[in-house]
Design a protein around this motif. Structure first.
Motif, mmCIF file in Angstrom:
data_model
loop_
_atom_site.group_PDB
_atom_site.id
_atom_site.type_symbol
_atom_site.label_atom_id
_atom_site.label_comp_id
_atom_site.label_asym_id
_atom_site.label_seq_id
_atom_site.Cartn_x
_atom_site.Cartn_y
_atom_site.Cartn_z
ATOM 1 N N ILE A 52 11.094 -17.204 51.467
ATOM 2 C CA ILE A 52 9.817 -17.375 52.159
ATOM 3 C C ILE A 52 10.166 -17.807 53.571
ATOM 4 N N GLU A 54 8.581 -18.640 57.342
ATOM 5 C CA GLU A 54 7.355 -19.010 58.036
ATOM 6 C C GLU A 54 7.434 -18.578 59.508
ATOM 7 N N SER A 57 3.398 -21.903 62.069
ATOM 8 C CA SER A 57 2.554 -22.845 61.320
ATOM 9 C C SER A 57 1.179 -22.976 61.971
ATOM 10 N N GLY A 103 3.872 -18.711 55.676
ATOM 11 C CA GLY A 103 4.077 -20.120 55.348
ATOM 12 C C GLY A 103 2.751 -20.838 55.441
ATOM 13 N N MET A 275 12.077 -21.947 50.992
ATOM 14 C CA MET A 275 11.235 -21.682 52.162
ATOM 15 C C MET A 275 11.983 -22.086 53.420
ATOM 16 N N THR A 277 11.203 -22.941 57.364
ATOM 17 C CA THR A 277 10.147 -23.218 58.337
ATOM 18 C C THR A 277 10.418 -22.467 59.630
ATOM 19 N N CYS A 285 11.276 -25.322 48.437
ATOM 20 C CA CYS A 285 10.224 -24.388 48.043
ATOM 21 C C CYS A 285 9.018 -24.579 48.952
ATOM 22 N N CYS A 286 7.977 -23.784 48.729
ATOM 23 C CA CYS A 286 6.792 -23.836 49.580
ATOM 24 C C CYS A 286 5.941 -25.076 49.344
ATOM 25 N N TYR A 287 6.184 -25.829 48.279
ATOM 26 C CA TYR A 287 5.421 -27.050 48.030
ATOM 27 C C TYR A 287 5.895 -28.211 48.910
ATOM 28 N N VAL A 289 5.751 -29.005 51.942
ATOM 29 C CA VAL A 289 5.097 -28.590 53.183
ATOM 30 C C VAL A 289 5.534 -29.417 54.388
#
Length: 341
Positions: A52, A54, A57, A103, A275, A277, A285-287, A289
């Protein structure tokens, strides 16, 4: 990640059948299985088969449950440098299979976003995007980019319902862009991008699920899926929790929003889909944040495979395999659950 159709799975599988990718998938799968057998020595091999990334943002909407939209995101906002992006893709070229180009922001806001898709596609990666659908004014350019899969977030069939979550959004504009994309695919005989209308279930829209299926058919998208919402415990957010128990991912009797089912001390995502950024921080991971458990920053000579297997990353894997709920980000994670209806 959203569910896929049979046709999409076959298309993706054909992209996987490459010696380097198959070898890497084998290494990653073996490291996960061995970590389950011996959790105290949990570690990953190879490189992540799926990323993933991003692009930005920043977002044009103000969705109340999104840290970017509600302005609670603590980490700095910005856009990924193309030089860094190319380096990341080059690090996994011939080994990774998929890249998800989204993201916490709206990816189309990145001025070189279509070039990002093309670069990943030329590297042999299956490319996926999730968007709020407000930037589909040039469907031919999107098709030409080589995008494989597109998720369109449409959480209401009327402007009144839609705007209760997609604050600042224009449903008519999203529908117009979606129709234009489907018309362009038909005109050009293109099967890609595979389009999926995603309908996140909230209290204010759960009565519109059947109408959402009708809308998906009218727009001509390939598939429509309803997805349960992630609801944070912050004060005031419970108003979004659906009334229908079948529309929740949480135990209906739990005021603290405990996830349904047994949460085991394991996680495939930590071996499969990290993930990155916009600044190049590799996260579990994407959690994650806010980047509370960042594994390392890419660029300046630091490669993705090296950070993916470093001490910090493997220490976190051991922590999760010993006690998954010890990390706050895991208490909201739907890994191992059925999130789509």
């Amino acid at each position: 990640m959203a569910v896929t159709s049979q046709r999409e799975r076959i298309h993706r599988l054909l992209r996987y059948i490459r010696p380097g990718k198959m070898l890497n998938l084998g290494l990653v799968g073996a490291s996960y299985l061995l970590s389950r057998i011996a959790p105290g020595s949990a570690r990953a091999w190879g490189c992540p088969p799926e990323l993933i990334i991003e692009p930005t943002s920043h977002c044009n909407l103000r969705c109340p449950l999104c840290p970017s939209g509600n302005k609670t995101l603590q980490r700095k906002a910005g856009f990924m440098d193309m030089g860094l992006y190319r380096k990341i893709i080059d690090d996994v070229r011939g080994k990774a299979c998929n890249v998800l180009l989204y993201g916490l922001g709206e990816s189309f806001l990145h001025k070189e976003f279509l070039e990002m898709i093309r670069y990943a596609r030329d590297a042999g990666l299956y490319t996926s995007l999730s968007t709020n659908g407000h930037y589909l004014s040039d469907p031919d350019a999107l098709i030409d980019s080589g995008l494989d899969s597109l998720i369109l977030s449409i959480d209401g069939v009327t402007q009144e319902t839609y705007s209760q979550y997609r604050v600042g959004g224009d449903l008519a504009k999203v529908m117009e862009g979606t129709r234009a994309l489907e018309d362009a695919k038909l005109r050009r005989g293109s099967k890609t991008p595979y389009t999926r209308l995603q309908f996140i279930l909230f209290r204010h829209n759960e009565h519109e699920v059947e109408e959402a299926h009708r809308l998906a058919k009218e727009l001509g998208v390939d598939r429509m899926v309803a997805k349960t919402a992630e609801i944070p415990e912050d004060d005031g957010m419970a108003e979004f929790l659906p009334d229908g128990e079948e529309h929740r991912r949480y135990d209906e009797s739990a005021e603290s929003f405990a996830l349904k089912g047994e949460i085991r001390d394991r996680c495939q995502i930590l071996f499969h889909r990290p993930m990155i950024t916009w600044e190049g921080e590799l996260l579990p991971c994407c959690y994650d944040v806010e980047g509370d458990f960042r594994w390392g920053k890419l660029g300046n000579g630091t490669t993705l495979p090296r950070v993916w297997t470093n001490y910090r990353a493997n220490r976190f894997r051991k922590k999760i395999f010993a006690d998954r709920m010890s990390a706050g980000i895991c208490q909201r994670c739907g890994e191992g659950m059925k999130l789509h209806k």
